[in-house]
Design a protein around this motif. Sequence first.
Motif, short mmCIF file in Angstrom:
data_model
loop_
_atom_site.label_atom_id
_atom_site.label_comp_id
_atom_site.label_asym_id
_atom_site.label_seq_id
_atom_site.Cartn_x
_atom_site.Cartn_y
_atom_site.Cartn_z
N THR A 1 0.04 -6.55 3.79
CA THR A 1 -0.49 -5.88 2.71
C THR A 1 -1.83 -6.08 2.93
O THR A 1 -2.66 -5.09 2.79
N TRP B 1 3.34 -5.48 -1.85
CA TRP B 1 2.57 -6.80 -1.88
C TRP B 1 3.78 -7.94 -2.30
O TRP B 1 3.39 -8.46 -1.26
N ALA B 2 4.50 -7.48 -2.76
CA ALA B 2 5.90 -7.97 -3.42
C ALA B 2 6.51 -8.43 -1.79
O ALA B 2 6.98 -10.16 -1.97
N PRO C 1 2.60 -10.36 1.25
CA PRO C 1 1.29 -10.03 1.04
C PRO C 1 0.19 -9.79 2.10
O PRO C 1 -0.52 -9.72 1.85
N ILE D 1 1.33 3.57 -6.48
CA ILE D 1 0.60 1.82 -7.17
C ILE D 1 1.90 1.29 -6.38
O ILE D 1 1.69 0.04 -6.56
N HIS D 2 3.48 1.95 -7.08
CA HIS D 2 4.64 0.85 -6.92
C HIS D 2 4.78 1.22 -6.04
O HIS D 2 5.66 0.10 -5.32
N HIS D 3 4.04 1.73 -4.67
CA HIS D 3 4.49 1.64 -3.24
C HIS D 3 3.73 0.23 -2.62
O HIS D 3 4.53 -0.38 -1.62
N ILE D 4 2.58 0.26 -3.44
CA ILE D 4 1.33 -0.73 -3.27
C ILE D 4 2.10 -2.07 -3.37
O ILE D 4 2.65 -3.12 -3.04
N LYS D 5 2.65 -2.51 -4.35
CA LYS D 5 3.15 -3.36 -5.23
C LYS D 5 4.51 -3.94 -4.83
O LYS D 5 4.45 -5.19 -4.46
N ARG D 6 5.33 -2.74 -4.14
CA ARG D 6 6.79 -3.27 -3.19
C ARG D 6 5.80 -3.96 -2.04
O ARG D 6 6.69 -4.62 -1.91
#
Length: 127
Positions: A16, A9-10, A13, A2-7
């Motif tokens: 992603t 996305w930031a 976006p 999840i951390h990688h996906i949030k990074r």
Amino acid sequence: MIHHIKRLWAAAPLATAALIGASVFALFFVIRLSVAMLLWHNSDHREKDIEAWMTPGFISHAFNVPHEIILEAVDAPVPPPAGRMSLDEIAGYRNVEVSTLITAAQTAVATFHANRKAGSDRGPDDR
């Protein structure tokens, strides 16, 4: 994860979202292909009986027999007066029982495959 996906996305976006969308799209088709392969691997669909709704063209394609052999076996009108005709329609056109045509088509298919098998059983020197 999840951390990688949030990074990601930031950072980007749209990219992603496109990556996730493409992954879901690809996964859908992989699952669809897998289900189709499992269903077609089952040989039941290749061992169906000839039925009244089938056309001579369908029978020749489904049972791997030349079209002319099936047309001759069921004595189908060429060209058909009303487009493609099922065995039931041909029986009505010829005033015979549909079971007679089904039997004739089954015999033609069996004879063709028996002759083909007998021809392939010969050795290379038996020409």
